[in-house]
Design an enzyme around this catalytic site. Structure first.
Site, mmCIF file in Angstrom:
data_model
loop_
_atom_site.group_PDB
_atom_site.id
_atom_site.type_symbol
_atom_site.label_atom_id
_atom_site.label_comp_id
_atom_site.label_asym_id
_atom_site.label_seq_id
_atom_site.Cartn_x
_atom_site.Cartn_y
_atom_site.Cartn_z
ATOM 1 N N GLY A 204 -11.557 -6.929 8.013
ATOM 2 C CA GLY A 204 -12.231 -6.399 6.834
ATOM 3 C C GLY A 204 -11.703 -7.034 5.571
ATOM 4 N N THR A 243 -8.037 0.178 9.179
ATOM 5 C CA THR A 243 -8.578 -0.958 8.426
ATOM 6 C C THR A 243 -9.193 -0.447 7.117
ATOM 7 O OG1 THR A 243 -8.963 -2.268 10.397
ATOM 8 C CG2 THR A 243 -10.284 -2.828 8.459
ATOM 9 N N GLU A 247 -8.049 -1.257 3.355
ATOM 10 C CA GLU A 247 -8.958 -1.965 2.437
ATOM 11 C C GLU A 247 -9.294 -1.119 1.215
ATOM 12 O OE1 GLU A 247 -9.416 -5.039 2.626
ATOM 13 O OE2 GLU A 247 -8.687 -5.352 4.662
ATOM 14 N N HIS A 250 -6.756 -1.711 -1.307
ATOM 15 C CA HIS A 250 -7.066 -2.860 -2.176
ATOM 16 C C HIS A 250 -8.139 -2.493 -3.201
ATOM 17 C CE1 HIS A 250 -4.619 -5.636 0.018
ATOM 18 N NE2 HIS A 250 -5.398 -5.702 1.090
ATOM 19 N N TRP A 258 4.170 -6.641 0.691
ATOM 20 C CA TRP A 258 5.125 -7.724 0.399
ATOM 21 C C TRP A 258 4.777 -8.454 -0.902
ATOM 22 C CZ3 TRP A 258 1.331 -7.745 4.075
ATOM 23 C CH2 TRP A 258 0.332 -8.701 3.926
ATOM 24 N N ASP A 271 4.854 -6.033 -4.863
ATOM 25 C CA ASP A 271 3.598 -5.268 -4.872
ATOM 26 C C ASP A 271 3.484 -4.408 -6.130
ATOM 27 O OD1 ASP A 271 5.482 -3.348 -4.360
ATOM 28 O OD2 ASP A 271 4.458 -2.489 -2.614
ATOM 29 N N GLN A 279 10.026 -6.823 0.305
ATOM 30 C CA GLN A 279 9.707 -7.326 1.646
ATOM 31 C C GLN A 279 9.226 -8.758 1.501
ATOM 32 O OE1 GLN A 279 7.514 -4.555 4.129
ATOM 33 N NE2 GLN A 279 6.313 -6.208 5.046
ATOM 34 N N ASP A 313 -2.728 -0.367 14.020
ATOM 35 C CA ASP A 313 -3.152 0.927 13.457
ATOM 36 C C ASP A 313 -2.180 2.061 13.786
ATOM 37 O OD1 ASP A 313 -5.367 -0.289 12.421
ATOM 38 O OD2 ASP A 313 -6.813 1.125 13.286
HETATM 39 ZN ZN LIG Z 1 -5.103 -6.398 2.972
#
Ligand SMILES: [Zn+2]
Length: 733
Positions: A204, A243, A247, A250, A258, A271, A279, A313
């Site tokens: 994705g 997933t 997503e 984001h 990281w 991050d 990380q 997952d």
């Molecule tokens: Zn990603």
């Protein structure tokens, strides 16, 4: 990796001059999430977007840090954070969309609500050392209860399509015109497309916020069908719904844990969240706690069980409080996300008892050319938006300016059900028509929302014509008496048009516009009247002049000529040219093509063998198949038949008329093969006319003008390869 651009002063806050990291070459393509590579490709294509994005991120970071400080200073019991519910619409676009059931979609929504609330059962797996950082956001999700039109919905759409996702902007899965599904209003819904990925290793992706140039159609999540929800088509190890959890992280402005780079070992990249351990790069699979790396070399080490890592997952189980605050700040402050907070998409609309919606006219349509000698049955697609089952309805059909014709219909349509209703068959005259279909009296009463009761369509019906048929487009009334036009896209403007800036003869021609319309594979058409031809015709031909330019090697169009012997029900192709074979301008041409006088070429389709002796009525269709190339023009169309004199067919040669006062025709049947020359002598032996055919083939009809000759007997000598024939003709004044 150095995260600071050289030569720039470092601000008070270290992140202030941070490079978002996208724009670096990828040593390894991520196998789980394509967001990083999608953003990188996007920034390579649009460098200015990178500048705007970095600026937005810097501004955001200030707001986020301030919000985070304020929150930390507020005692837990005094914090008031209202629950935010984001309306979600799931578009399942697959060759078999039923593979992803409603229950599977619900399982995904359940995962999202648990994960974002910090109520996921597997949060017990969070190591003791990380429990103080466990984030429980106020963000929740619902399947949309009303669609953009304000109508009830399940929040799930399905489309049968072989289109697969190509991560990036202009992803075909997000565009109906490319076989996908258009997203719903991004200010009211989070769109999730569930589909097959072109590259199977992608699960994705989502664009992050803060891209001012990104088309709104590109906003939202793409989620592979085998990594969606927890049941059905979800496949281990990506069958815990994570997933979408990742997503949406984001989508709400979280970076990978990281940092911004593409899983490249780097301790400097962050991050930008203060409670995740530093990380170096991504982790895959099922790491075992504690896990350390060069950036965090001692236990408890890395927080690989974070939703923003790449582990399986079942291994990921937490956001941190810093991540939760970051997502909440995104929803409350980012202009391209905050409208979601006030969306009414989760609130079901209140239904009227009697509310019928006209979805669209199924027939007649601009994509079909009708035959005026046949009747047309008007058809309307409707949806029952009323709260009651619909049992009776009146369909009103208004053709052009005429009074409506009504049909009473009995049906049994439950609330939210859809069906197609038909009116009485009706006759239509040749030409272009507007038709309006609307409903009245649902269940015998007034419709309580009459604004959505009507749908309209434009269509053409062809008339009849006699042989020979001529069309030079000089008449102002396009498409001409008895002719029809249409196209198979939903864009009426794609229909062929009469133009006066180009012509083979006279001052007008017809243009098929492929320059301005990107409608790959859709076709526009010009259709002749139904033409009567003699059943005993010896030849039937279609001749026309064409002009066309090719845009470039990969964008060109096709012209096809088809005939129908059943008045347009079915067609057979008799001519087809495309690309280099079609073009009449020698070079590629990327401006809009308008032909000059020397860019017209004559063409013929001989349909004698298909038609003669079998059909006495034909319809000719000129079909322009769009390849987003350049314009095609047609002019001076002729459709005609020839019946040869019986004497010619019997003898193979006929010179007529005889006697003559002027022009004689020397005709051969079935061909002039073997004819090497003709000479005509007067009765005194004087040569008055001759023609040599030793190089080339003679036409099968040779006219000779004897008007200026004295009256009297003339002798026509025809010389063939193996014999000579002489015939006398009488010239009179
Ligand atoms: Zn990603």
């Amino acid at each position: 990796m150095d995260i600071f651009r050289k030569g720039l002063a470092i601000g008070i806050l270290g992140f202030f001059m941070m490079d978002s990291g996208f724009g670096q070459s990828l040593p390894v393509r991520p196998s789980r999430c394509a967001t990083g590579s999608v953003m990188e490709k996007y920034f390579q294509k649009y460098p200015r977007e990178k500048i705007a994005f970095d600026k937005n991120q810097q501004d955001f970071q200030l707001r986020y840090e301030a919000a985070r400080r304020a929150k930390k200073e507020t005692p837990l019991q005094q914090r008031t954070q209202a629950i935010i519910t984001i309306p979600v619409v799931v578009h399942i676009v697959m060759d078999n969309p039923a593979l992803v059931s409603d229950d599977q979609v619900q399982s995904q929504i359940d995962v999202l609500n648990a994960d974002y609330a910090g109520e996921n059962a597997d949060s017990v797996n969070i190591p003791e050392a990380f429990k103080p950082f466990f984030g429980k956001s106020s963000i929740r999700f619902c399947l949309a209860q009303r669609n953009p039109a304000g109508e009830p919905t399940t929040g799930i759409t399905r489309k049968v399509s072989t289109t697969t996702s190509i991560p990036g902007d202009n992803d075909p899965i997000k565009y109906a015109a490319m076989g996908g599904v258009d997203g719903w209003d991004i200010n009211k819904y989070l769109n999730i497309w569930v589909c097959k990925m072109t590259d199977n290793s992608d699960l994705g992706y989502s664009f992050m916020p803060g891209l001012p140039g990104l088309s709104s159609s590109d906003v939202g999540l793409v989620n592979a069908y085998h990594a969606f929800g927890t049941i059905g088509s979800a496949q281990s190890p990506f069958n815990k719904g994570r997933t979408a959890t990742h997503e949406i992280g984001h989508f709400l402005n979280l970076w990978h844990i990281w940092g911004a780079n593409e899983c490249v070992e780097s301790c400097a990249d962050s991050d930008l969240v203060d409670d995740t351990p530093n990380q170096g790069k991504c982790n895959y699979g099922t790491p075992v706690f504690p896990l350390t790396d060069g950036c965090t070399p001692t236990a408890p080490g890395l927080m690989f069980m974070n939703f923003m890592d790449y582990v399986d997952d079942a291994t990921m189980c937490m956001f941190t409080a810093g991540q939760a605050d970051r997502m909440e700040t995104a929803l409350s402050t980012l202009s391209d996300r905050k409208q979601l907070v006030t969306s009414n998409g989760c609130v079901p609309p209140i239904l009227y008892d009697r509310d019928i919606k006209a979805i669209g006219v199924d027939a007649p349509s601009n994509s079909v050319i009708y035959c005026s000698s046949n009747q047309i049955t008007p058809q309307l697609r409707i949806r029952n938006l009323g709260a009651l089952t619909l049992t009776t309805l009146t369909l009103n059909v208004k053709l052009d300016g005429n009074s409506p014709v009504t049909t009473n219909i009995n049906l049994n349509l439950p609330p939210l059900g859809e069906t197609t209703i038909s009116g009485n068959p009706m006759a239509v005259s040749p030409g272009q028509h507007n038709i309006t279909l609307f409903t009245t009296l649902p269940n015998g009463g007034a419709d309580q929302q009459p604004a959505n009761d009507t749908a309209t369509a434009l269509f053409s019906a062809i008339g009849e014509a006699t042989d020979p048929l001529k069309q030079d487009f000089e008449s102002m009334t396009f498409a001409g008496t008895g002719w029809g036009i249409g196209n198979t896209s939903d864009v009426i403007e794609f229909n062929p048009v009469r133009v006066t800036n180009a012509a083979h003869s006279g001052s007008a021609s017809v243009k098929f516009d492929n320059y301005n319309f990107q409608l790959f594979g859709k076709y526009s058409m010009l259709v002749s009247p139904q033409l009567s031809i003699p059943l005993n015709a010896d030849s039937v031909k279609i001749t026309f002049w064409r002009a066309a330019a090719q845009y470039n090697r990969s964008h060109s169009d096709t012209l096809e000529v088809l005939i129908s012997t059943d008045c347009g029900q079915t067609y057979s192709s008799v001519y087809k040219k495309g690309g280099a074979d079609l073009k009449t301008r020698s070079d590629y041409y990327t401006s809009e093509f308008v032909p000059s006088a020397d860019e017209w070429v004559a063409d013929t389709a001989d349909i004698s063998n298909l038609v003669k002796g079998r059909f006495d009525k034909i319809v000719v269709q000129f079909r322009n198949i769009n390849g987003y190339g350049n314009n095609i023009f047609l002019d001076d169309i002729r459709v005609y038949s020839r019946v040869l004199p019986a004497a010619l067919k019997e003898k193979g040669l006929l010179i007529s008329p005889n006697p003559t006062t002027g022009i004689i025709h020397i005709r051969h049947y079935p061909s002039t093969a073997g004819l090497r020359g003709i000479a005509i002598y007067s009765s005194t032996g004087q040569l008055v006319w001759k023609q040599d055919y030793r190089s080339g083939i003679a036409p099968d009809d040779i006219p000779v003008n004897l008007q200026r000759m004295a009256s009297g007997i003339y002798i026509v000598h025809l010389v063939y390869t193996d014999n000579t024939i002489s015939q006398k003709i009488l010239k009179m004044n």
